[in-house]
Motif scaffolding. Structure first.
Motif, PDB file in Angstrom:
ATOM      1  N   PRO A  84     -10.664  23.134  -1.884  1.00 29.42           N
ATOM      2  CA  PRO A  84      -9.717  21.640  -1.530  1.00 29.42           C
ATOM      3  C   PRO A  84      -8.633  21.081  -1.372  1.00 29.42           C
ATOM      4  CG  PRO A  84     -12.062  21.490  -0.772  1.00 29.42           C
ATOM      5  CD  PRO A  84     -11.564  22.503  -1.701  1.00 29.42           C
ATOM      6  N   SER A  85      -7.738  20.119  -1.057  1.00 27.44           N
ATOM      7  CA  SER A  85      -6.909  19.998  -1.978  1.00 27.44           C
ATOM      8  C   SER A  85      -6.211  18.365  -1.428  1.00 27.44           C
ATOM      9  CB  SER A  85      -5.508  20.412  -2.757  1.00 27.44           C
ATOM     10  OG  SER A  85      -4.846  19.764  -2.913  1.00 27.44           O
ATOM     11  N   ASP A  86      -6.483  17.393  -1.703  1.00 26.03           N
ATOM     12  CA  ASP A  86      -6.233  16.093  -0.977  1.00 26.03           C
ATOM     13  C   ASP A  86      -4.935  15.597  -1.470  1.00 26.03           C
ATOM     14  OD1 ASP A  86      -6.485  13.744   0.145  1.00 26.03           O
ATOM     15  OD2 ASP A  86      -8.165  13.083  -0.262  1.00 26.03           O
ATOM     16  N   TRP A  87      -4.154  15.625   0.171  1.00 29.49           N
ATOM     17  CA  TRP A  87      -2.689  14.979  -0.035  1.00 29.49           C
ATOM     18  C   TRP A  87      -2.049  13.927  -1.473  1.00 29.49           C
ATOM     19  CZ3 TRP A  87      -0.149  10.928   2.022  1.00 29.49           C
ATOM     20  CH2 TRP A  87      -0.631   9.996   2.543  1.00 29.49           C
ATOM     21  N   GLU A  88      -3.750  13.552  -1.158  1.00 35.94           N
ATOM     22  CA  GLU A  88      -3.403  11.616  -1.732  1.00 35.94           C
ATOM     23  C   GLU A  88      -3.661  12.164  -2.843  1.00 35.94           C
ATOM     24  OE1 GLU A  88      -4.131   7.845   0.494  1.00 35.94           O
ATOM     25  OE2 GLU A  88      -5.419   9.563   2.034  1.00 35.94           O
ATOM     26  N   ASN A  89      -4.058  12.854  -3.719  1.00 34.75           N
ATOM     27  CA  ASN A  89      -3.739  12.920  -4.797  1.00 34.75           C
ATOM     28  C   ASN A  89      -2.929  13.840  -5.820  1.00 34.75           C
ATOM     29  OD1 ASN A  89      -7.279  12.083  -4.648  1.00 34.75           O
ATOM     30  ND2 ASN A  89      -7.665  14.638  -5.041  1.00 34.75           N
ATOM     31  N   ILE A  90      -2.118  14.126  -4.547  1.00 37.23           N
ATOM     32  CA  ILE A  90      -0.339  14.424  -5.282  1.00 37.23           C
ATOM     33  C   ILE A  90       0.784  13.403  -5.068  1.00 37.23           C
ATOM     34  CG2 ILE A  90       1.442  16.220  -4.797  1.00 37.23           C
ATOM     35  CD1 ILE A  90      -1.562  17.676  -4.928  1.00 37.23           C
ATOM     36  N   TYR A  91       0.929  13.575  -6.770  1.00 45.18           N
ATOM     37  CA  TYR A  91       1.851  12.605  -7.415  1.00 45.18           C
ATOM     38  C   TYR A  91       3.422  13.560  -7.296  1.00 45.18           C
ATOM     39  CZ  TYR A  91      -1.712   9.548  -7.490  1.00 45.18           C
ATOM     40  OH  TYR A  91      -2.778   8.903  -6.949  1.00 45.18           O
ATOM     41  N   LEU A  92       4.057  13.243  -6.870  1.00 45.95           N
ATOM     42  CA  LEU A  92       5.717  13.729  -7.471  1.00 45.95           C
ATOM     43  C   LEU A  92       6.382  13.217  -8.589  1.00 45.95           C
ATOM     44  CD1 LEU A  92       7.603  15.769  -5.820  1.00 45.95           C
ATOM     45  CD2 LEU A  92       5.613  15.019  -3.828  1.00 45.95           C
ATOM     46  N   GLU A 120     -10.251   2.756  -8.537  1.00 48.94           N
ATOM     47  CA  GLU A 120      -9.657   1.975  -9.530  1.00 48.94           C
ATOM     48  C   GLU A 120      -8.580   2.149 -10.322  1.00 48.94           C
ATOM     49  OE1 GLU A 120     -12.737  -2.005  -9.837  1.00 48.94           O
ATOM     50  OE2 GLU A 120     -12.378  -0.424 -10.735  1.00 48.94           O
ATOM     51  N   VAL A 121      -8.463   2.747 -10.830  1.00 52.75           N
ATOM     52  CA  VAL A 121      -7.349   3.493 -11.826  1.00 52.75           C
ATOM     53  C   VAL A 121      -6.135   4.075 -11.072  1.00 52.75           C
ATOM     54  CG1 VAL A 121      -6.621   5.628 -13.755  1.00 52.75           C
ATOM     55  CG2 VAL A 121      -9.089   3.963 -13.880  1.00 52.75           C
ATOM     56  N   LYS A 122      -6.411   5.046  -9.829  1.00 54.74           N
ATOM     57  CA  LYS A 122      -5.217   5.371  -9.402  1.00 54.74           C
ATOM     58  C   LYS A 122      -4.245   4.584  -8.569  1.00 54.74           C
ATOM     59  CE  LYS A 122      -6.360   9.834  -6.509  1.00 54.74           C
ATOM     60  NZ  LYS A 122      -7.859  10.158  -5.439  1.00 54.74           N
ATOM     61  N   ALA A 123      -5.250   3.031  -8.513  1.00 55.69           N
ATOM     62  CA  ALA A 123      -4.052   2.170  -7.461  1.00 55.69           C
ATOM     63  C   ALA A 123      -3.765   1.888  -8.999  1.00 55.69           C
ATOM     64  CB  ALA A 123      -5.463   0.834  -7.854  1.00 55.69           C
ATOM     65  N   GLN A 124      -3.877   1.789  -9.845  1.00 55.16           N
ATOM     66  CA  GLN A 124      -3.300   1.288 -11.539  1.00 55.16           C
ATOM     67  C   GLN A 124      -2.223   2.590 -11.690  1.00 55.16           C
ATOM     68  OE1 GLN A 124      -3.609  -1.808 -13.724  1.00 55.16           O
ATOM     69  NE2 GLN A 124      -4.752  -2.412 -12.282  1.00 55.16           N
ATOM     70  N   LEU A 125      -2.629   3.402 -12.015  1.00 61.24           N
ATOM     71  CA  LEU A 125      -1.371   4.564 -11.629  1.00 61.24           C
ATOM     72  C   LEU A 125      -0.393   4.078 -10.318  1.00 61.24           C
ATOM     73  CD1 LEU A 125      -0.475   7.215 -12.765  1.00 61.24           C
ATOM     74  CD2 LEU A 125      -1.611   8.553 -10.923  1.00 61.24           C
ATOM     75  N   VAL A 126      -0.857   4.400  -9.095  1.00 60.69           N
ATOM     76  CA  VAL A 126       0.631   4.292  -8.639  1.00 60.69           C
ATOM     77  C   VAL A 126       0.969   2.692  -9.281  1.00 60.69           C
ATOM     78  CG1 VAL A 126       0.677   2.613  -6.206  1.00 60.69           C
ATOM     79  CG2 VAL A 126      -0.910   4.972  -6.401  1.00 60.69           C
ATOM     80  N   LYS A 127       0.593   1.921  -8.955  1.00 53.49           N
ATOM     81  CA  LYS A 127       1.783   0.576  -9.727  1.00 53.49           C
ATOM     82  C   LYS A 127       2.432   1.031 -10.684  1.00 53.49           C
ATOM     83  CE  LYS A 127      -0.665  -2.108 -12.724  1.00 53.49           C
ATOM     84  NZ  LYS A 127      -1.349  -2.920 -13.587  1.00 53.49           N
ATOM     85  N   LEU A 128       1.952   1.632 -12.277  1.00 47.63           N
ATOM     86  CA  LEU A 128       2.619   2.464 -13.037  1.00 47.63           C
ATOM     87  C   LEU A 128       4.325   3.016 -12.298  1.00 47.63           C
ATOM     88  CD1 LEU A 128       2.330   1.720 -16.002  1.00 47.63           C
ATOM     89  CD2 LEU A 128       1.885   4.300 -16.097  1.00 47.63           C
ATOM     90  N   ALA A 179      -2.418  -5.404 -16.823  1.00 46.30           N
ATOM     91  CA  ALA A 179      -1.369  -6.212 -17.235  1.00 46.30           C
ATOM     92  C   ALA A 179       0.409  -6.765 -16.625  1.00 46.30           C
ATOM     93  CB  ALA A 179      -1.287  -6.788 -18.969  1.00 46.30           C
ATOM     94  N   VAL A 180       0.754  -4.776 -16.007  1.00 46.88           N
ATOM     95  CA  VAL A 180       1.617  -4.779 -15.753  1.00 46.88           C
ATOM     96  C   VAL A 180       1.461  -5.582 -13.969  1.00 46.88           C
ATOM     97  CG1 VAL A 180       3.631  -3.324 -14.691  1.00 46.88           C
ATOM     98  CG2 VAL A 180       2.734  -2.749 -17.067  1.00 46.88           C
ATOM     99  N   GLU A 181       2.620  -6.115 -14.303  1.00 45.30           N
ATOM    100  CA  GLU A 181       2.426  -6.627 -12.468  1.00 45.30           C
ATOM    101  C   GLU A 181       4.171  -6.655 -11.591  1.00 45.30           C
ATOM    102  OE1 GLU A 181       2.005 -11.149 -11.530  1.00 45.30           O
ATOM    103  OE2 GLU A 181      -0.127 -10.477 -12.926  1.00 45.30           O
ATOM    104  N   TYR A 182       4.303  -5.389 -10.339  1.00 41.29           N
ATOM    105  CA  TYR A 182       5.859  -5.038  -9.814  1.00 41.29           C
ATOM    106  C   TYR A 182       5.484  -5.676  -8.472  1.00 41.29           C
ATOM    107  CZ  TYR A 182       9.657  -2.436  -8.664  1.00 41.29           C
ATOM    108  OH  TYR A 182      10.641  -2.390  -8.484  1.00 41.29           O
ATOM    109  N   ALA A 183       6.298  -6.935  -7.994  1.00 38.04           N
ATOM    110  CA  ALA A 183       5.991  -8.070  -7.272  1.00 38.04           C
ATOM    111  C   ALA A 183       6.954  -6.697  -5.892  1.00 38.04           C
ATOM    112  CB  ALA A 183       6.653  -8.490  -7.243  1.00 38.04           C
ATOM    113  N   VAL A 184       7.975  -5.741  -6.405  1.00 36.43           N
ATOM    114  CA  VAL A 184       8.646  -5.396  -5.162  1.00 36.43           C
ATOM    115  C   VAL A 184       7.755  -4.182  -4.511  1.00 36.43           C
ATOM    116  CG1 VAL A 184      10.498  -4.432  -5.139  1.00 36.43           C
ATOM    117  CG2 VAL A 184      10.362  -6.285  -6.124  1.00 36.43           C
ATOM    118  N   ARG A 185       6.539  -4.316  -4.948  1.00 37.44           N
ATOM    119  CA  ARG A 185       6.292  -2.856  -4.692  1.00 37.44           C
ATOM    120  C   ARG A 185       4.140  -3.406  -5.221  1.00 37.44           C
ATOM    121  NH1 ARG A 185       8.530   3.071  -4.314  1.00 37.44           N
ATOM    122  NH2 ARG A 185       9.820   3.014  -3.037  1.00 37.44           N
TER     123      ARG A 185
END
Lengths: 490, 490
Positions: A139-147, A326-334, B23-29
């Motif tokens: 199985p592969s979950d599309w939410e684990n895929i990042y372009l 939680e790390v995933k959320a940080q990844l999306v932020k970055l 520490a990074v914040e990015y309000a636009v997203r």
């Protein structure tokens, strides 16, 4: 009257530059390639050399070496770029269907919109479906895929999460030697500790689990090894890892709690009949839930390699397994700080994971083009190995996969001495001489790492068969001359 | 039997994550946009809200808001993508000429090749010619031009050169407040010191030179300010800097030996009749050779804004003036690790700097499309200011340029208290309520920075005029209701 506080002094100089940037080395576009560019310009301006053109065998840049794009891929991307072409009868319905689907996933149905930072949702879903099919149902979950913007971007991003330059215990990053120098460059830039594990040249560049243990234990004395990077098929070494080898690596990572980064951008480039690509993810799955539910694994893919060679589109993806939410959320932020990967590259990636099917009209042409590229590469892999191994003082492992040969070259002690006197690596001297005498640009093994006292170069197998034969003939003649000159046999 | 050393413990957790990423914040997203996505999905799945759609006025994403691409730009990029279209009579000769020229500059004449890391040479030359024309003859050297993956990429790269996280004296980066949060995010990620200089809200968000001096002197107590970032026209504030203001900034940078980063991505987005875009480079030139030959200046541009709004192509460039040649070599090395910017984005950038000329057939349509986009933006800028200023408790400076309004909003003390009790910024509470009650997604001023005790939000002026009127009407009604509720007048 000048009020400037530090007259004639620049703010940014080599002394004030970020020292981590200064430490970065990237051989694939390094000094030898800069020199090649100078020679090219010299020739263009009418200068003369013992050759008429520079052949850049330094970088896996397929189209630059004459490979033609896959028609279907370009049709889909052109349709996405200029949707007025949807009305054109010269574009196949199969391509239009895919383009429509991609545009449906884009804001305002335009390739000009930002996508979500992890990529266009329907493309992420296509990638997940592709991975499931490739891995025979794992199985592969599309939410684990990042372009990503090419695989390099993904690799840098994941390392950025793992490495803190200020960490007093410092993060160790295990990489193969020889390696693709993106890894050493990223490690320098981020001020991590490079932890080398050596591939076994005498065994077709296989990864030896004992060497992994040795490397890890040695590193633990001075840093905290947290991540192991694998390149399979290997770059620059071209080996294809066996299932058993991958199991051992994953077991090791499991035991030592290492984060696994698996660079699988050459997954479609396997030529040796007795070799097969096994994804790290599939092997992890087959090891059972104990492993599949715990080892943190990221796998990288790209539009730049395979049979498409679409480097300029900067397309790619990564699949992230078992990452802490939680790390995933940080990844999306970055990722969101850089907004999104280029949409044309995302569209190209979509075609690769969603190619024409046997029942579609475009299948035949697509399949012919794909087979033609991969067939030629397989032929060139064999040819390169064969011709190089016939040269005295050159030994080349089979090119099982990827796009490079990494032959070992004997450099006579006199040449080694001369290089040292010039403050340069012996294989850099060798490659510079090769460039100046033949116009062939290859990268010294020292740019990838090698066992002390051994010397290599990396060359791509991308030139056309005719050109490759000429090139290899020139390498042979140069090498024989070089040996003669420095063995005092002249 | 499990041999894993730390069972059930992930290698990468919020605790072990690179703290600079945390520490990074990015309000636009940021959080509000994540919330907007959740609401969108809820509506799609048949949920009900007091509105039928979410309007994303949080990001300058023109095509997503319905803006149409410039036909000529897309024609050129489609031709580059699928050169078989060169034979199509439905593509204009002007576009074919440009596409041929771009492809001539690409390896193997393919958009699928890597370009040189600073970009395709002929595109760099076109950009230099464009800058010379824009700046009425001020010389521009194409070797100072570097293509980028959007402007964000260029800004990050230049900061990376300047900032060393390990530097004991630590690098201060001066940024305007309010700012575009890419800057604060990059500063966090690189562990530099953010040095705020406040724009003057009472004076149309003008930059006050006395405030620059204050900010610099204060920062010198605890870090080494080395670089000043300017955004002109302003994001999120929309002001257009006067020539006098720019002279003052450059004089200040000259005196204090500051590296200048000038974010000029909105250079084509000037609406106020009494305002004009002045490039930092041209003003520097006019200040005389003492300045023009010494101040280190990088200017950034992008395909994402202007009249094209091609965000998804991730195109952009930077022009680098007076950079130490040794540092330039380091810059090229750093760029080479990521290989090159996407070629389709480079091609799009080329069209922007080399648009149809009056004598060309495509000029009329191109000019109409361009004027139509810029004319509508000017109208929406005025409309937004006018409607917002008619609301009690909202004050909005004129939107002189860029694509945003950044109105100041009065938030009653009771609402401020409630927000504090919830551990959130008062304007975040305001924007969350706005989103939940109206479906309008805007970004709280706290994400951009603002003077203590003042509150704002940023909204784009990109929706169509009809939609914008509806949107602003809803903001007005919401604001009045919000004031009523928290003033205890219910």
């Amino acid at each position: 009257y000048c009020k400037r506080k530090h007259k004639d002094k620049k703010t940014l100089t080599l002394d004030t530059l970020n020292p981590q940037v200064k430490a970065v080395e990237y051989a694939v576009r390094g000094p030898i390639v800069i020199k090649a560019g100078e020679i090219e310009r010299y020739l263009e301006e009418g200068g003369t050399k013992p050759f008429s053109e520079v052949i850049k065998a330094n970088i896996g840049d397929a189209h630059a070496m004459g490979q033609k794009p896959i028609t279907f891929l370009r049709q889909v991307v052109a349709l996405c770029t200029f949707p007025e072409l949807m009305d054109s009868p010269s574009f196949p319905e199969d391509a239009k269907r895919r383009a429509r689907r991609i545009l449906q996933g884009c804001g305002g149905h335009s390739l000009g919109s930002y996508s979500a930072s992890p990529g266009v949702e329907c493309i992420r879903k296509d990638i997940a479906a592709y991975i499931e099919q490739r891995d025979e149902g794992v199985p592969s979950d599309w939410e684990n895929i990042y372009l990503t913007t090419g695989a390099s971007d993904g690799i840098m991003t994941i390392l950025r999460l793992l490495v803190s330059g200020k960490d007093s215990s410092r993060t160790g990053v295990m990489i193969p030697i020889p390696q693709y120098p993106l890894y050493s460059a990223a490690i320098s830039e981020m001020d991590a500790v490079q932890v080398n594990y050596y591939l076994d040249e005498d065994n077709c560049w296989a990864l030896d689990i004992n060497e992994l243990h040795r490397s890890y234990q040695a590193a633990k004395q001075h840093c905290q090894p947290r991540v192991i990077c694998i390149i399979n098929p290997g770059n620059p070494t071209g080996q294809v890892q066996s299932k058993k080898c991958i199991e051992e690596v994953l077991h090791f990572a499991y035991e030592e709690n290492l984060f696994v980064m698996s660079d699988e951008v050459y997954q479609d480039n396997v030529y040796a009949p007795d070799c097969q690509f096994h994804s790290f993810k599939k092997v992890l799955y087959e090891m059972g839930p104990e492993y599949f539910n715990s080892v943190e694994l990221v796998s990288f893919h790209s539009t730049s390699k395979g049979y498409t060679g679409e480097c300029g589109f900067r397309g790619g993806y990564m699949e992230v397994i078992n990452m802490d939410p939680e790390v995933k959320a940080q990844l999306v932020k970055l990722l969101s700080v850089r907004l999104c990967p280029p949409l044309a590259g995302q569209a190209a990636m979509d075609v690769i994971v969603n190619p024409p099917q046997p029942e579609e009209h475009t299948f035949k042409q697509f399949h012919q083009e794909k087979s033609s590229v991969l067939g030629a590469l397989a032929e060139k892999a064999k040819l390169t190995e064969k011709i190089l191994n016939a040269v005295p003082g050159i030994k080349c492992n089979p090119v099982q996969g990827a796009m490079y040969a990494f032959p070992r070259i004997f450099i006579p002690p006199k040449a080694v001495e001369e290089a040292k006197a010039l403050g340069m690596q012996p294989d850099m001297l060798y490659c510079l001489r090769l460039l100046e005498e033949t116009g062939i640009c290859v990268v010294p093994g020292s740019g990838f790492g090698q066992k002390d006292g051994t010397y290599h170069f990396r060359m791509t197998i991308l030139p056309s068969i005719e050109k490759l034969k000429v090139l290899l003939g020139k390498v042979r003649d140069f090498h024989i001359g070089f040996l003669k000159e420095y063995s005092g046999l002249e």
